[in-house]
Design a protein around this motif. Structure first.
Motif, PDB file in Angstrom:
ATOM      1  N   PRO A   1       0.330   1.716  -5.926  1.00  0.00           N
ATOM      2  CA  PRO A   1       0.598   2.370  -4.647  1.00  0.00           C
ATOM      3  C   PRO A   1       1.092   3.807  -4.808  1.00  0.00           C
ATOM      4  O   PRO A   1       1.655   4.190  -5.835  1.00  0.00           O
ATOM      5  CB  PRO A   1       1.688   1.493  -4.017  1.00  0.00           C
ATOM      6  N   SER A   2       0.922   4.564  -3.743  1.00  0.00           N
ATOM      7  CA  SER A   2       1.366   5.952  -3.692  1.00  0.00           C
ATOM      8  C   SER A   2       2.650   6.056  -2.873  1.00  0.00           C
ATOM      9  O   SER A   2       3.022   5.138  -2.150  1.00  0.00           O
ATOM     10  CB  SER A   2       0.275   6.815  -3.045  1.00  0.00           C
ATOM     11  N   LYS A   3       3.311   7.180  -2.958  1.00  0.00           N
ATOM     12  CA  LYS A   3       4.447   7.445  -2.077  1.00  0.00           C
ATOM     13  C   LYS A   3       3.974   7.586  -0.629  1.00  0.00           C
ATOM     14  O   LYS A   3       4.748   7.393   0.312  1.00  0.00           O
ATOM     15  CB  LYS A   3       5.182   8.711  -2.513  1.00  0.00           C
ATOM     16  N   THR A   4       2.697   7.927  -0.478  1.00  0.00           N
ATOM     17  CA  THR A   4       2.098   8.082   0.845  1.00  0.00           C
ATOM     18  C   THR A   4       1.446   6.779   1.273  1.00  0.00           C
ATOM     19  O   THR A   4       0.537   6.282   0.594  1.00  0.00           O
ATOM     20  CB  THR A   4       1.044   9.210   0.848  1.00  0.00           C
ATOM     21  N   ALA A   5       1.888   6.216   2.363  1.00  0.00           N
ATOM     22  CA  ALA A   5       1.381   4.922   2.816  1.00  0.00           C
ATOM     23  C   ALA A   5      -0.136   4.950   2.995  1.00  0.00           C
ATOM     24  O   ALA A   5      -0.693   5.909   3.544  1.00  0.00           O
ATOM     25  CB  ALA A   5       2.047   4.538   4.132  1.00  0.00           C
TER      26      ALA A   5
ATOM     27  N   ASP B   1       1.406  11.471  -8.692  1.00  0.00           N
ATOM     28  CA  ASP B   1       1.538  11.132  -7.279  1.00  0.00           C
ATOM     29  C   ASP B   1       2.553  12.037  -6.589  1.00  0.00           C
ATOM     30  O   ASP B   1       2.428  12.335  -5.389  1.00  0.00           O
ATOM     31  CB  ASP B   1       1.951   9.667  -7.132  1.00  0.00           C
TER      32      ASP B   1
ATOM     33  N   LYS C   1      -2.402   5.105   0.656  1.00  0.00           N
ATOM     34  CA  LYS C   1      -3.124   5.779  -0.419  1.00  0.00           C
ATOM     35  C   LYS C   1      -2.797   5.140  -1.765  1.00  0.00           C
ATOM     36  O   LYS C   1      -1.765   4.504  -1.931  1.00  0.00           O
ATOM     37  CB  LYS C   1      -2.782   7.266  -0.457  1.00  0.00           C
TER      38      LYS C   1
ATOM     39  N   THR D   1       0.822  -1.219   0.000  1.00  0.00           N
ATOM     40  CA  THR D   1       0.000   0.000   0.000  1.00  0.00           C
ATOM     41  C   THR D   1       0.851   1.261   0.000  1.00  0.00           C
ATOM     42  O   THR D   1       0.361   2.338   0.323  1.00  0.00           O
ATOM     43  CB  THR D   1      -0.942   0.004   1.212  1.00  0.00           C
ATOM     44  N   SER D   2       2.115   1.143  -0.347  1.00  0.00           N
ATOM     45  CA  SER D   2       2.989   2.305  -0.504  1.00  0.00           C
ATOM     46  C   SER D   2       4.125   1.918  -1.439  1.00  0.00           C
ATOM     47  O   SER D   2       4.373   0.727  -1.672  1.00  0.00           O
ATOM     48  CB  SER D   2       3.569   2.751   0.850  1.00  0.00           C
ATOM     49  N   ASN D   3       4.814   2.894  -1.958  1.00  0.00           N
ATOM     50  CA  ASN D   3       5.956   2.609  -2.839  1.00  0.00           C
ATOM     51  C   ASN D   3       7.036   1.812  -2.118  1.00  0.00           C
ATOM     52  O   ASN D   3       7.642   0.903  -2.694  1.00  0.00           O
ATOM     53  CB  ASN D   3       6.542   3.918  -3.374  1.00  0.00           C
ATOM     54  N   ASP D   4       7.281   2.149  -0.863  1.00  0.00           N
ATOM     55  CA  ASP D   4       8.303   1.425  -0.107  1.00  0.00           C
ATOM     56  C   ASP D   4       7.924  -0.040   0.075  1.00  0.00           C
ATOM     57  O   ASP D   4       8.769  -0.942  -0.073  1.00  0.00           O
ATOM     58  CB  ASP D   4       8.514   2.088   1.253  1.00  0.00           C
ATOM     59  N   GLU D   5       6.656  -0.301   0.395  1.00  0.00           N
ATOM     60  CA  GLU D   5       6.193  -1.679   0.544  1.00  0.00           C
ATOM     61  C   GLU D   5       6.263  -2.419  -0.794  1.00  0.00           C
ATOM     62  O   GLU D   5       6.556  -3.620  -0.836  1.00  0.00           O
ATOM     63  CB  GLU D   5       4.768  -1.710   1.080  1.00  0.00           C
TER      64      GLU D   5
END
Length: 428
Positions: free
Chosen positions: A301-305, A211, A307, A170-174
């Motif tokens: 996914p967004s950079k913002t977890a 994004d 979103k 659910t985020s770019n990092d994930e």
């Protein structure tokens, strides 16, 4: 953008109760007729199920005395030229479907009827925001949204489970972390790709740019100019490269998702994810039926977890030619089509309804649920007739991606050159 055939997500058309005269079940008042009339409707191949259009046309005819709906299905190939000829003739069709990127061209030429004052009567409060933007020209509304679709991340549930990924990212990092887990779990397979991502998939790039708070172009007076050289746009381009580098994709860096067809690559069984449209999953499943029970989807996914990233809304609008001889009937037809009953049927057929925010019928399975979650945050390319030159010609966005991904140009050089070319196309 051209229309597309949505992946059917498991519902037959709803039964239709037909009224004999007067007011129809959807609230459409029968139009008065001084004699037999023919309402000519052009919709595009694959846009709506025949069960929907058959029921719609029957209900409309039964509710409007002496009116016959002449329903004609058009092919996307050559449609812009055919519409150009038809809209300037003395006998244009009465209702037409337009790709959302085609709408500004015809609106600017004065060949579409201004429906600004009719929006409230056409379920205007429920219109899909991105498509509404695409049919707005000089602050007026030249149609109404028909349907849309957007890209989601289509993924193999079995490969995620085997890699120990218990929930979609659910985020770019994930997302990047999930890619590393997939690569580790499949290290023994030389053909494995955690994510198949072609070098010129510019519709996907739009999500990353938006994004980050950027855009490809911005309004400057009465024209658009490129904005790819902004810090936000550069950050979106840079994340695209980060995703390509991390994924281990074997996709060409100088072609888009159609060369080769990414659904065919996904169908080989060696790919864990691709960013695509529902019909692409349908094509992969057709080639490899085993994928049907092993594939699901999640929003980009967004950079913002927590979103979802904004997505490009591909789809169509509906309009009335300015030269129609049956304007009142055409408005009544669009009112019926924009009602919840028929919008629910569009959703059940796997497309995002254009004039209903109720997406329950669409979100009846994981792929539809991901579409519904993404579409509310959907956007379109700049609403200018000159955008067609960007897509049809030497697309600066594609050239920029290839140059940066291959190392031929730095990020600043690639975005700067693309911005110059884009401004020339939009301002020329």
């Amino acid at each position: 953008m051209k229309g597309w055939r949505g992946l059917a997500v498991g519902a037959a058309a709803l039964a239709v109760t037909v009224a004999g005269c007067g007011t129809s079940p959807s609230g459409t008042t029968a139009a008065e007729s001084s004699g037999p009339k023919t309402l000519t409707v052009w919709l595009m191949d694959g846009s709506a199920p025949t069960t929907l259009t058959d029921a719609l046309n029957k209900e409309f005819q039964d509710s409007n005395k002496d009116v016959t709906v002449k329903y004609e299905v058009q092919k996307w190939g050559g449609i812009q030229e055919k519409l150009t000829t038809a809209l300037t003739s003395d006998t244009p069709p009465d209702v037409i479907e337009l790709g959302n990127t085609q709408t500004p061209k015809f609106a600017s030429e004065g060949t579409l009827l201004d429906l600004t004052g009719d929006a409230a009567n056409l379920n205007g409060g429920e219109w899909l925001g991105g498509l509404k933007d695409s049919l707005t020209w000089e602050n007026k509304q030249f149609g109404l949204p028909f349907y849309a679709s957007n890209r989601t991340v289509l993924y193999r549930t079995d490969l995620f489970e085997a890699a120990g990924i218990t929930a979609p990212p659910t985020s770019n990092d994930e997302w990047l972390a999930a890619i590393e887990k997939l690569k580790t779990a499949n290290a023994s397979n030389p053909d494995f790709q955690a994510l198949y991502l072609p070098g010129q998939s510019w519709y996907t790039l739009l999500s990353f740019i938006w994004d980050q708070g950027g855009d490809v172009a911005k309004k400057d007076g009465d024209k658009f100019v490129g904005s790819l050289d902004s810090a936000q746009a550069k950050a979106g381009v840079d994340f695209y490269k980060k995703l390509v580098d991390a994924s281990g994709t074997k996709a060409p860096k100088d072609t888009d998702e159609a060369k080769p067809q990414q659904m065919e690559v996904f169908g080989t069984g060696n790919v864990a994810m691709m960013i695509g449209l529902p019909w692409e999953l349908g094509g992969a499943v057709k080639a490899n039926p085993d994928l049907e029970k092993k594939t699901s989807a999640f929003p980009i996914p967004s950079k913002t977890a927590g979103k979802a990233a904004p997505v490009f809304l591909g789809g169509s609008n509906l309009a009335i030619p300015a030269g129609s001889k049956n304007v009142d009937l055409a408005k009544s037809y669009l009112k019926l089509l924009s009602s919840k009953k028929y919008q629910d049927q569009l959703g059940a057929a796997g497309t995002v309804p254009g004039t209903s925010k109720d997406t329950a019928s669409l979100a009846s399975n994981p792929v539809g649920k991901a579409l519904a979650a993404s579409s509310a945050n959907g956007k379109v390319t700049p609403a200018t007739p000159k955008w067609a030159a960007v897509e049809a010609g030497q697309n600066p966005l594609k050239d920029m991606l290839t140059a940066y991904l291959t190392g031929a140009k730095s990020l600043d050089q690639a975005t700067g050159d693309a911005n110059t070319a884009l401004t020339a196309l939009l301002g020329g």
